[in-house]
Design a protein around this motif. Sequence first.
Motif, mmCIF file in Angstrom:
data_model
loop_
_atom_site.group_PDB
_atom_site.id
_atom_site.type_symbol
_atom_site.label_atom_id
_atom_site.label_comp_id
_atom_site.label_asym_id
_atom_site.label_seq_id
_atom_site.Cartn_x
_atom_site.Cartn_y
_atom_site.Cartn_z
ATOM 1 N N VAL A 40 8.546 4.975 -10.919
ATOM 2 C CA VAL A 40 8.694 4.211 -9.916
ATOM 3 C C VAL A 40 8.101 3.083 -9.661
ATOM 4 C CG1 VAL A 40 9.348 4.897 -7.599
ATOM 5 C CG2 VAL A 40 9.636 6.305 -9.191
ATOM 6 N N LEU A 41 8.820 1.947 -9.956
ATOM 7 C CA LEU A 41 8.488 1.032 -9.529
ATOM 8 C C LEU A 41 8.783 0.523 -7.787
ATOM 9 C CD1 LEU A 41 9.458 -1.607 -12.926
ATOM 10 C CD2 LEU A 41 7.313 0.181 -12.442
ATOM 11 N N LEU A 42 7.675 -0.014 -7.215
ATOM 12 C CA LEU A 42 7.781 -0.088 -5.913
ATOM 13 C C LEU A 42 7.163 -1.572 -5.500
ATOM 14 C CD1 LEU A 42 4.973 0.692 -3.505
ATOM 15 C CD2 LEU A 42 5.446 2.442 -5.630
ATOM 16 N N ALA A 43 7.168 -2.415 -4.370
ATOM 17 C CA ALA A 43 7.587 -3.585 -4.175
ATOM 18 C C ALA A 43 7.511 -3.489 -2.222
ATOM 19 C CB ALA A 43 8.206 -4.615 -4.685
ATOM 20 N N GLY A 44 6.179 -4.298 -1.479
ATOM 21 C CA GLY A 44 7.243 -4.004 -0.010
ATOM 22 C C GLY A 44 5.248 -5.431 0.306
ATOM 23 N N ASP A 45 5.697 -6.236 1.902
ATOM 24 C CA ASP A 45 4.471 -6.625 2.417
ATOM 25 C C ASP A 45 3.619 -5.942 3.108
ATOM 26 O OD1 ASP A 45 5.879 -8.694 0.944
ATOM 27 O OD2 ASP A 45 6.379 -8.731 2.827
ATOM 28 N N ASP A 46 4.071 -4.863 3.548
ATOM 29 C CA ASP A 46 2.746 -3.762 4.445
ATOM 30 C C ASP A 46 2.257 -3.037 3.086
ATOM 31 O OD1 ASP A 46 2.003 -1.580 5.596
ATOM 32 O OD2 ASP A 46 3.163 -2.736 7.202
ATOM 33 N N THR A 47 0.739 -2.945 3.458
ATOM 34 C CA THR A 47 -0.129 -2.111 2.414
ATOM 35 C C THR A 47 0.427 -0.562 3.150
ATOM 36 O OG1 THR A 47 -1.787 -4.012 1.972
ATOM 37 C CG2 THR A 47 -2.495 -1.854 1.875
ATOM 38 N N ARG A 48 -0.418 -0.269 4.290
ATOM 39 C CA ARG A 48 -0.137 0.721 4.876
ATOM 40 C C ARG A 48 1.637 1.747 4.362
ATOM 41 N NH1 ARG A 48 -2.913 1.689 10.115
ATOM 42 N NH2 ARG A 48 -2.033 -0.205 10.960
#
Length: 202
Positions: free
Chosen positions: A138-146
């Motif tokens: 499952v590939l994922l992307a986001g700006d918030d590390t937590r």
Amino acid sequence: MSSVSIIGLGTMARTLAARALAGGNAVEVIGRDPAKTGEVAAALGATAGAVPTGDIVILAVPYAGAGPVVAQFGDALAGKIVIDIANPVTPDLKGLATPDGSSAAQEIAKAVPASTPVVKAFNTVFGHVLTPGRTLDVLLAGDDTRAKTSVSAFIKSLGLRPLDVGGLEMARWLEGTGLLMISLAGHGVGSFDFSLGIDLLG
């Protein structure tokens, strides 16, 4: 484990709910029709809800429906993690329906409360291949590390492998990958019975 609210009653919503429950997560399903929502929840063994209460909220709705859903729930999404799974493809399946240079996830991020991180995930996995026993990427992307750490833990609880591709600006490339997979299904592969994965060499 996580508490998860899944907005939507379609194939992807039901499949994710089933795997989430099997992974020991608390699952709430939310739909427009309360009676149908109750039926789906009962069949799955999940809870039927009206307003998302989970720490993670999965928008399992088409791109066109995401904006109205976010507007409907508004401040109820504050402090939660929103996962956008949409593939915002045009009706002719030849392009993306998002503004140039943006993505469904980025547009949703503009609309949710400021305290609500958005993570793009699951759009490169077809719902019907998410049957139990298959360990898929499952590939994922986001700006918030937590937020990405929490989503990755949730993905692992489903028996799947999370792979972080970077910040939310990468969501449009994930959505382009989703379109590529749809095109592959209609051409080179010839069916939707496949998954996209990463093999480590060496």
